[in-house]
Design a protein around this motif. Structure first.
Motif, short mmCIF file in Angstrom:
data_model
loop_
_atom_site.label_atom_id
_atom_site.label_comp_id
_atom_site.label_asym_id
_atom_site.label_seq_id
_atom_site.Cartn_x
_atom_site.Cartn_y
_atom_site.Cartn_z
N PHE A 117 8.76 -3.49 -6.84
CA PHE A 117 8.45 -2.13 -7.28
C PHE A 117 8.16 -1.26 -6.06
O PHE A 117 7.23 -1.56 -5.30
CB PHE A 117 7.23 -2.21 -8.20
CG PHE A 117 6.81 -0.91 -8.80
CD1 PHE A 117 7.37 -0.46 -10.00
CD2 PHE A 117 5.85 -0.12 -8.18
CE1 PHE A 117 6.97 0.74 -10.56
CE2 PHE A 117 5.46 1.09 -8.75
CZ PHE A 117 6.02 1.51 -9.93
N THR A 118 8.97 -0.22 -5.86
CA THR A 118 8.77 0.62 -4.67
C THR A 118 7.44 1.37 -4.74
O THR A 118 7.18 2.08 -5.71
CB THR A 118 9.92 1.64 -4.53
OG1 THR A 118 11.15 0.94 -4.62
CG2 THR A 118 9.85 2.38 -3.20
N ALA A 119 6.62 1.20 -3.72
CA ALA A 119 5.31 1.84 -3.70
C ALA A 119 5.46 3.33 -3.44
O ALA A 119 6.38 3.77 -2.74
CB ALA A 119 4.45 1.21 -2.61
N THR A 120 4.55 4.12 -4.01
CA THR A 120 4.54 5.56 -3.79
C THR A 120 3.37 5.89 -2.86
O THR A 120 2.22 5.59 -3.19
CB THR A 120 4.36 6.29 -5.13
OG1 THR A 120 5.41 5.85 -6.00
CG2 THR A 120 4.42 7.79 -4.96
N GLY A 121 3.70 6.49 -1.74
CA GLY A 121 2.62 6.84 -0.82
C GLY A 121 3.15 7.29 0.52
O GLY A 121 4.36 7.20 0.79
N ALA A 122 2.28 7.82 1.33
CA ALA A 122 2.65 8.24 2.68
C ALA A 122 1.50 7.93 3.62
O ALA A 122 0.34 7.99 3.22
CB ALA A 122 2.96 9.73 2.70
N VAL A 123 1.86 7.57 4.85
CA VAL A 123 0.83 7.23 5.83
C VAL A 123 1.16 7.86 7.17
O VAL A 123 2.29 7.77 7.66
CB VAL A 123 0.73 5.69 5.99
CG1 VAL A 123 -0.24 5.32 7.09
CG2 VAL A 123 0.31 5.03 4.69
N ALA A 124 0.18 8.53 7.75
CA ALA A 124 0.32 9.06 9.11
C ALA A 124 -0.69 8.35 9.99
O ALA A 124 -1.83 8.13 9.57
CB ALA A 124 0.05 10.57 9.11
N THR A 125 -0.26 7.94 11.17
CA THR A 125 -1.17 7.24 12.08
C THR A 125 -1.07 7.88 13.46
O THR A 125 0.02 8.07 13.99
CB THR A 125 -0.77 5.75 12.21
OG1 THR A 125 -0.61 5.22 10.89
CG2 THR A 125 -1.83 4.96 12.95
N GLY A 182 4.86 -5.10 -4.77
CA GLY A 182 5.24 -3.84 -4.17
C GLY A 182 6.30 -3.98 -3.09
O GLY A 182 6.48 -5.04 -2.51
N SER A 183 7.00 -2.87 -2.83
CA SER A 183 7.93 -2.81 -1.69
C SER A 183 7.95 -1.36 -1.19
O SER A 183 7.21 -0.53 -1.68
CB SER A 183 9.32 -3.27 -2.12
OG SER A 183 9.84 -2.40 -3.10
N GLY A 184 8.79 -1.09 -0.21
CA GLY A 184 8.88 0.27 0.32
C GLY A 184 8.07 0.45 1.59
O GLY A 184 7.16 -0.33 1.86
N CYS A 185 8.43 1.49 2.36
CA CYS A 185 7.72 1.76 3.63
C CYS A 185 6.23 1.90 3.39
O CYS A 185 5.40 1.47 4.20
CB CYS A 185 8.17 3.08 4.25
SG CYS A 185 9.91 3.30 4.39
N ALA A 186 5.87 2.55 2.27
CA ALA A 186 4.46 2.84 2.02
C ALA A 186 3.67 1.58 1.72
O ALA A 186 2.46 1.55 1.93
CB ALA A 186 4.33 3.82 0.86
N CYS A 187 4.34 0.52 1.28
CA CYS A 187 3.63 -0.70 0.89
C CYS A 187 2.89 -1.31 2.10
O CYS A 187 1.67 -1.44 2.08
CB CYS A 187 4.63 -1.68 0.29
SG CYS A 187 3.89 -3.20 -0.30
N SER A 188 3.64 -1.64 3.15
CA SER A 188 2.99 -2.23 4.33
C SER A 188 2.09 -1.21 5.02
O SER A 188 1.01 -1.55 5.53
CB SER A 188 4.03 -2.76 5.31
OG SER A 188 4.95 -1.76 5.64
N ALA A 189 2.50 0.07 5.01
CA ALA A 189 1.73 1.10 5.71
C ALA A 189 0.38 1.34 5.02
O ALA A 189 -0.66 1.42 5.68
CB ALA A 189 2.53 2.39 5.78
N LEU A 190 0.39 1.44 3.68
CA LEU A 190 -0.86 1.69 2.95
C LEU A 190 -1.83 0.52 3.11
O LEU A 190 -3.02 0.71 3.37
CB LEU A 190 -0.58 1.91 1.46
CG LEU A 190 -0.04 3.27 1.03
CD1 LEU A 190 0.31 3.25 -0.46
CD2 LEU A 190 -1.06 4.38 1.27
N VAL A 191 -1.31 -0.71 2.98
CA VAL A 191 -2.18 -1.88 3.08
C VAL A 191 -2.74 -1.99 4.50
O VAL A 191 -3.94 -2.22 4.69
CB VAL A 191 -1.43 -3.18 2.67
CG1 VAL A 191 -2.28 -4.41 2.95
CG2 VAL A 191 -1.06 -3.13 1.20
#
Lengths: 334, 150
Positions: free
Chosen positions: A163-171, A276-285
């Motif tokens: 399931f593609t995660a919904t989210g955005a992360v700035a670092t 979960g999957s998607g760029c936001a998955c690893s980034a959010l965790v």
């Protein structure tokens, strides 16, 4: 003096995490890590007229939160590096119009988080810049539209689906010492184990994660025991099991290993199939959950191996198998 | 690990696909839909005092309308995730494929969005429906020439 690559990896001395901003969707907020994120949206439109604009809004908010924490403005950052899952990496590029500084768009599918963090780290380590922002996002509806079916299409999904995660992360990364640093980066090879099912990403990506983890350990002469936690990006339950078995069959002692796709959601209660999957998955965790734990010194060193399936729906229709990649970053308490 | 060995390992660990449960659900939901459709048909036949041939299109239109409405309300895909083939195979599946494609492309406007994409999924059914109907028509014609079919 900057370091040199050892195989696929490089050790870093001067790259620190200064700040982060995380935004997520309704299901991520309802998950076990929900309270870790800075801002959540309770619907997929985020008050915008399209899903793509909604994803851009999440990105903008994450960036604003990240910079506000350091009382910085867009122009105070020397370089922006970012990616998302859309064709033309649409969402970060359209946001970049609002940024008056150089922008480097990258694509590594769901591995974009570690790829952008890795590239930004090298720029800082090399002494070319003093700070950089890594920016990644994914949105369930935009990804479904592009890679699978219309959002409201009634189709029974396979049990291996993620399931593609919904989210955005700035670092915000910087050369100025803080309490958490990026200590090593490993860039992965593109691996293809002839897996053709776009609804079974965990199985397609596990060999790429395996290869990158092994390269990282070999290059830096380490093992799982050198980390308090090793996480893969979005292999989810099935891929996580495969990778663990692969490593064990090669007599590697697997300890402290988890997958971000299994951590972001409550797999048993939330309808996310394998996880979960998607760029936001690893980034959010990583930035929402693990980074605060590192800051509190609950973990000393964590390896994040973001996995990406570099699939194109067009090539899948042409019966080609799925090339996959995994990039790793090691975070350490200073 | 070579690819053959990997496939073996992956097959061993594969999550169950719930084949029997899915088939049972499809049977149940599909059956219930059949009963509802029959009820609608009887309703039209009695209320408008017409025969089955006249009432059938009205029943189909009703089902299509309800499927589109449920798609728009975001309910259809939730039902379909349990029902599977039970809602996919009947005409409701086709209605959902068109309405969901149309909804999805709403943001790109009437021409490049809805107009161009509405048949994105349903187009296959129409194309091969027409192709197979034409082929069967030819076969039927050939049989008529030889007098096999009246």
């Amino acid at each position: 003096m900057s370091s040199h690559f050892l195989g696929q990896s490089v050790k870093l001395e001067n790259v620190y995490i200064a700040s982060t901003g995380t935004t997520c969707g309704p299901l991520e907020y309802a998950g076990p890590l929900g309270s870790c994120f800075d801002k959540f949206f309770d619907d997929y439109h985020c008050g915008e007229s399209s899903f793509e604009k909604a994803e851009r809004k999440m990105l903008r908010d994450a960036l604003d939160i990240c910079l506000k924490r350091e009382q910085m403005k867009y122009k105070d950052v020397e370089l922006y590096i970012g990616g998302d899952l859309m064709n033309q990496i649409t969402n970060v590029h359209y946001l970049a119009r609002e940024i008056p500084k150089p922008f480097v768009g990258i694509y590594g599918a769901c591995s974009s988080f570690c790829l952008s963090m890795g590239v930004a780290s090298l720029m800082i380590e090399g002494g070319f810049i003093d700070n950089a922002i890594s920016l990644v996002s994914s949105h369930n509806a935009t990804a479904e539209r592009q890679y699978r079916y219309p959002v409201e299409y009634g189709v029974q999904k396979k049990s291996t689906t993620t399931f593609t995660a919904t989210g955005a992360v700035a670092t915000l990364l910087t050369s100025q010492p803080t309490n958490v640093r990026i200590e090593a980066v490993t860039f992965g090879k593109v691996i293809d184990y002839s897996q053709e099912d776009p609804n079974d990403m965990g199985r397609a990506m596990a060999p790429a994660a395996y290869d990158t983890i092994l390269s990282h350990f070999q290059d830096l002469k380490r093992s799982f025991k050198d980390y308090d936690l090793v996480v893969t990006g979005d292999l989810s339950t099935y891929g996580h099991k495969i990778l663990k078995e692969m490593l064990q069959r090669h007599h590697i002692d697997v300890v402290h290993y988890n997958d971000c796709g299994c951590m972001l959601y409550d797999i048993n209660k939330q309808e996310v199939f394998q996880g979960g999957s998607g760029c936001a998955c690893s980034a959010l965790v990583t930035m929402g959950h693990l980074y605060p734990l590192l800051k509190e010194k609950k973990y000393k060193r964590v390896l994040v191996v973001a996995t990406g399936a570099l699939l194109s729906p067009m090539m899948s229709a042409q019966k080609e198998s799925i090339p996959c990649v995994a990039h790793a970053i090691s975070l350490e308490v200073v | 690990m070579d690819r053959k060995e990997y496939d073996q390992l992956a097959e061993e660990l594969k999550p169950s696909s719930h084949g029997i449960k899915n088939a049972f659900n499809a049977f149940l939901y599909g059956g219930v839909m059949g009963v509802i459709a029959q009820g609608v048909l009887e309703f039209f036949m009695n209320v408008y005092n017409c025969n089955e041939k006249e009432a059938t299109p009205m029943m189909i239109i009703t089902l299509v309308f309800v499927a589109c409405l449920l798609t728009g309300l975001g309910i259809y895909d939730k039902i379909a995730s349990h029902a599977g083939a039970g809602t996919f195979i009947p005409i409701t599946g086709f209605a959902n494929s068109m309405s969901s494609s149309a909804l999805d492309s709403k943001s790109e406007g009437l021409v490049l969005g809805i107009g161009a994409n509405m048949f994105k999924l349903g187009g296959t059914v129409i194309t091969y429906g027409i192709v197979s109907a034409s082929l069967l028509g030819v076969i039927r014609y050939v049989f008529t020439l030889f007098g096999t079919i009246g």
